[in-house]
Design an enzyme around this catalytic site. Sequence first.
Site, PDB file in Angstrom:
ATOM      1  N   ASP A  46      -2.307   6.525  -3.433  1.00  0.00           N
ATOM      2  CA  ASP A  46      -1.154   5.851  -2.827  1.00  0.00           C
ATOM      3  C   ASP A  46      -0.610   4.723  -3.694  1.00  0.00           C
ATOM      4  O   ASP A  46      -1.015   4.562  -4.847  1.00  0.00           O
ATOM      5  CB  ASP A  46      -1.533   5.321  -1.438  1.00  0.00           C
ATOM      6  CG  ASP A  46      -2.496   4.152  -1.517  1.00  0.00           C
ATOM      7  OD1 ASP A  46      -3.251   4.090  -2.498  1.00  0.00           O
ATOM      8  OD2 ASP A  46      -2.492   3.296  -0.615  1.00  0.00           O
ATOM      9  N   SER A  61       0.801  -1.225   0.000  1.00  0.00           N
ATOM     10  CA  SER A  61       0.000   0.000   0.000  1.00  0.00           C
ATOM     11  C   SER A  61       0.834   1.276   0.000  1.00  0.00           C
ATOM     12  O   SER A  61       1.618   1.502  -0.904  1.00  0.00           O
ATOM     13  CB  SER A  61      -0.947  -0.045   1.183  1.00  0.00           C
ATOM     14  OG  SER A  61      -1.905   0.957   1.036  1.00  0.00           O
ATOM     15  N   HIS A  62       0.671   2.062   1.042  1.00  0.00           N
ATOM     16  CA  HIS A  62       1.311   3.378   1.103  1.00  0.00           C
ATOM     17  C   HIS A  62       2.753   3.304   1.592  1.00  0.00           C
ATOM     18  O   HIS A  62       3.419   4.324   1.697  1.00  0.00           O
ATOM     19  CB  HIS A  62       0.500   4.267   2.040  1.00  0.00           C
ATOM     20  CG  HIS A  62       0.272   3.587   3.364  1.00  0.00           C
ATOM     21  ND1 HIS A  62      -0.601   2.530   3.507  1.00  0.00           N
ATOM     22  CD2 HIS A  62       0.826   3.784   4.578  1.00  0.00           C
ATOM     23  CE1 HIS A  62      -0.583   2.115   4.761  1.00  0.00           C
ATOM     24  NE2 HIS A  62       0.272   2.856   5.424  1.00  0.00           N
ATOM     25  N   ASP A  93      -5.732   2.685  -3.414  1.00  0.00           N
ATOM     26  CA  ASP A  93      -6.972   2.682  -2.632  1.00  0.00           C
ATOM     27  C   ASP A  93      -7.157   3.941  -1.785  1.00  0.00           C
ATOM     28  O   ASP A  93      -8.267   4.256  -1.378  1.00  0.00           O
ATOM     29  CB  ASP A  93      -7.138   1.401  -1.801  1.00  0.00           C
ATOM     30  CG  ASP A  93      -5.976   1.126  -0.870  1.00  0.00           C
ATOM     31  OD1 ASP A  93      -5.033   1.944  -0.838  1.00  0.00           O
ATOM     32  OD2 ASP A  93      -5.999   0.088  -0.186  1.00  0.00           O
ATOM     33  N   ARG A  94      -6.081   4.663  -1.529  1.00  0.00           N
ATOM     34  CA  ARG A  94      -6.223   5.887  -0.723  1.00  0.00           C
ATOM     35  C   ARG A  94      -6.335   7.126  -1.606  1.00  0.00           C
ATOM     36  O   ARG A  94      -5.933   7.095  -2.764  1.00  0.00           O
ATOM     37  CB  ARG A  94      -5.009   6.063   0.182  1.00  0.00           C
ATOM     38  CG  ARG A  94      -4.866   4.960   1.191  1.00  0.00           C
ATOM     39  CD  ARG A  94      -3.733   5.256   2.135  1.00  0.00           C
ATOM     40  NE  ARG A  94      -3.683   4.236   3.177  1.00  0.00           N
ATOM     41  CZ  ARG A  94      -3.123   4.406   4.355  1.00  0.00           C
ATOM     42  NH1 ARG A  94      -2.544   5.550   4.649  1.00  0.00           N
ATOM     43  NH2 ARG A  94      -3.123   3.444   5.243  1.00  0.00           N
ATOM     44  N   LYS A 119     -11.355   0.210  -0.373  1.00  0.00           N
ATOM     45  CA  LYS A 119     -11.449   1.651  -0.558  1.00  0.00           C
ATOM     46  C   LYS A 119     -10.922   1.978  -1.949  1.00  0.00           C
ATOM     47  O   LYS A 119     -10.221   1.169  -2.552  1.00  0.00           O
ATOM     48  CB  LYS A 119     -10.704   2.403   0.538  1.00  0.00           C
ATOM     49  CG  LYS A 119      -9.270   1.999   0.761  1.00  0.00           C
ATOM     50  CD  LYS A 119      -8.770   2.660   2.031  1.00  0.00           C
ATOM     51  CE  LYS A 119      -7.353   2.258   2.372  1.00  0.00           C
ATOM     52  NZ  LYS A 119      -7.282   1.120   3.307  1.00  0.00           N
ATOM     53  N   ASP A 173      -1.036   1.495  -4.009  1.00  0.00           N
ATOM     54  CA  ASP A 173      -1.918   0.531  -4.668  1.00  0.00           C
ATOM     55  C   ASP A 173      -3.262   1.133  -5.077  1.00  0.00           C
ATOM     56  O   ASP A 173      -4.168   0.399  -5.480  1.00  0.00           O
ATOM     57  CB  ASP A 173      -2.130  -0.699  -3.779  1.00  0.00           C
ATOM     58  CG  ASP A 173      -2.796  -0.360  -2.460  1.00  0.00           C
ATOM     59  OD1 ASP A 173      -2.663   0.796  -2.000  1.00  0.00           O
ATOM     60  OD2 ASP A 173      -3.458  -1.231  -1.878  1.00  0.00           O
TER      61      ASP A 173
HETATM   62  C1  G16 Z   1      -3.637   1.839   8.377  1.00  0.00           C
HETATM   63  C2  G16 Z   1      -4.817   2.761   8.534  1.00  0.00           C
HETATM   64  C3  G16 Z   1      -6.118   1.987   8.359  1.00  0.00           C
HETATM   65  C4  G16 Z   1      -6.122   1.267   7.033  1.00  0.00           C
HETATM   66  C5  G16 Z   1      -4.875   0.416   6.941  1.00  0.00           C
HETATM   67  C6  G16 Z   1      -4.724  -0.257   5.619  1.00  0.00           C
HETATM   68  O1  G16 Z   1      -3.662   0.860   9.385  1.00  0.00           O
HETATM   69  O2  G16 Z   1      -4.800   3.396   9.791  1.00  0.00           O
HETATM   70  O3  G16 Z   1      -7.197   2.855   8.464  1.00  0.00           O
HETATM   71  O4  G16 Z   1      -7.256   0.449   6.921  1.00  0.00           O
HETATM   72  O5  G16 Z   1      -3.724   1.218   7.123  1.00  0.00           O
HETATM   73  O6  G16 Z   1      -4.700   0.700   4.608  1.00  0.00           O
HETATM   74  P1  G16 Z   1      -3.955   0.380   3.267  1.00  0.00           P
HETATM   75  O7  G16 Z   1      -4.509  -0.908   2.759  1.00  0.00           O
HETATM   76  O8  G16 Z   1      -4.187   1.563   2.395  1.00  0.00           O
HETATM   77  O9  G16 Z   1      -2.572   0.240   3.695  1.00  0.00           O
HETATM   78  P2  G16 Z   1      -2.788   0.970  10.704  1.00  0.00           P
HETATM   79  O10 G16 Z   1      -3.058  -0.317  11.404  1.00  0.00           O
HETATM   80  O11 G16 Z   1      -1.362   1.185  10.246  1.00  0.00           O
HETATM   81  O12 G16 Z   1      -3.293   2.183  11.419  1.00  0.00           O
END
Ligand code: G16
Length: 542
Positions: free
Chosen positions: A276, A112-113, A280-281, A375, A278
């Site tokens: 981001d 992801s990010h 989704d953000r 998302k 992938d």
């Molecule tokens: C973080 C965000 C969450 C999100 C998760 C996954 O998790 O706080 O709200 O659901 O990332 O997001 P992505 O798939 O875009 O990486 P955490 O546990 O680091 O707070």
Amino acid sequence: MISTVATKPYADQMPGTSGLRKKVPVFQQENYAENFIQAIFDSLEGFEGKTLVIGGDGRYYNREVIQVALKMAAANGFGKVMVGQGGILSTPAASHVIRKYGAFGGIVLSASHNPGGPTEDFGIKYNIGNGGPAPEKITDAIFARTKVIDSYKIADVADIDLDTVGSFDLAGMTVEVIDPVTDYADLMETLFDFPAIRALIASGFRVVIDSMSAVTGPYAVEILEKRLGAPAGSVRNEIPLPDFGHHHPDPNLVHAKELYDDVMSVDGPDFGAASDGDGDRNMIVGKGMFVTPSDSLAVIAANATCAPGYAKGIAGIARSMPTSAAADRVAEKLGIGMYETPTGWKFFGNLMDADKVTVCGEESFGTGSAHVREKDGLWAVLFWLNIIAARKEGVKDIILKHWAEYGRNYYSRHDYEGVDTDQANALVSALRNKLSTLPGTQIGSLIVSEADDFSYLDPVDQSVSRNQGIRILFQGGSRIVFRLSGTGTSGATLRLYVERYEADAAKHQIETQKALEDLIGAAETIAEIRKFTGMNEPTVIT
Ligand code: G16
């Protein structure tokens, strides 16, 4: 042609908030990815002859793991794999492909990010047949399996050509390499008023999207520049790179600062958005106005009927617990259900499948709806453009009017990254031990009304998730929340979420950190963040 290879378990393959995320060198250990993929297959039943979708965000190590996953899918009995050309599928596009073609499930390769590159992050996530991340029941089973796994199955065949669209045979299984963009772009066209957005852009409204050298580049170019007529170059950093051009592909005020500064400049564009690694953000910025993700959810919900795909209204709204309560006021006014879930998109799936909610959001720059089960960054961008085109107002006016109508939820998140894990756990235990004594305590002018560790009862399958974040609520509706990140790959990240509700429109233009000053001070008094983390200030403020 099919080998069964002996292996030894790794102890650290517990999926976090969103799948298994580790540094690339960890994934490069012997059989590390193979073990996890086999553990996924071993935790599923009834997939023989069925279709699996595989795609990733193009980050470093994506192509290697895709080849392994394809050969393992064949050896384990899948009938077909649909894979994005070049190994690319954004997370929302993967979710859509799973749903559209009725696949059994999907493997999404992404961190992801988090940054990418030979020493940066990689990840593997399993999505179920509804297109959404596997629920905890399945991720727990996968983890249990990784602890005892002693072999995996793989087809001994050559790598397939991932760059050519078409059908191929792999040890008796069909591999279909698909164009990663078309299905997704077509879906967006069914949800939003493309002619109205095209007319808005043709009238001179300037839109820029920063794809941060990550997966959304090809999607944004197709949709914004080709289908909506924005000038070439409206999508920046549009080529996905394995290391994201050394950038941190996280769309927020720190990592997408260049875009923010551009939109805020006198001659800058009218509307800016970023997404981001992938896809989704999303981050939304208008002239003179940054939109917090919590407000974005509320505005989208309040204006949903502007978009043709939502013209009949929305069934309900869900948000993660740390997300501000701005959307709750919209749900109340619309007379629809409002659900508060733990952090992580996987908790929204059941609610959407049961038609209890249509739109969902998280404060962490995530917004989406029941059109997929992830998302969806570009979806949020298009929703905003649709609302702007329908209301004939800019972002700033839309937000100011929203606050005037519903009140403003001042909101900020402070992250303390790279904290020693033991110290972070000690901070959380000390807080937990204090919870029962906090109600009634006065800090400055703030009085604690309630304090608890958030626990969620899923109204659809009755599963319970405990210890999902410590909430300290104050009289008058303000609150602070503490939780540890479940997506980091080194040390611990402490997240502090701060929120204050202000009904009075005359007080809606205070600088956010100033408006939250006393709550931030109370968080330090209660949790002793400086003492435990050894840090004087957060590493990231969003
Ligand atoms: C973080 C965000 C969450 C999100 C998760 C996954 O998790 O706080 O709200 O659901 O990332 O997001 P992505 O798939 O875009 O990486 P955490 O546990 O680091 O707070």
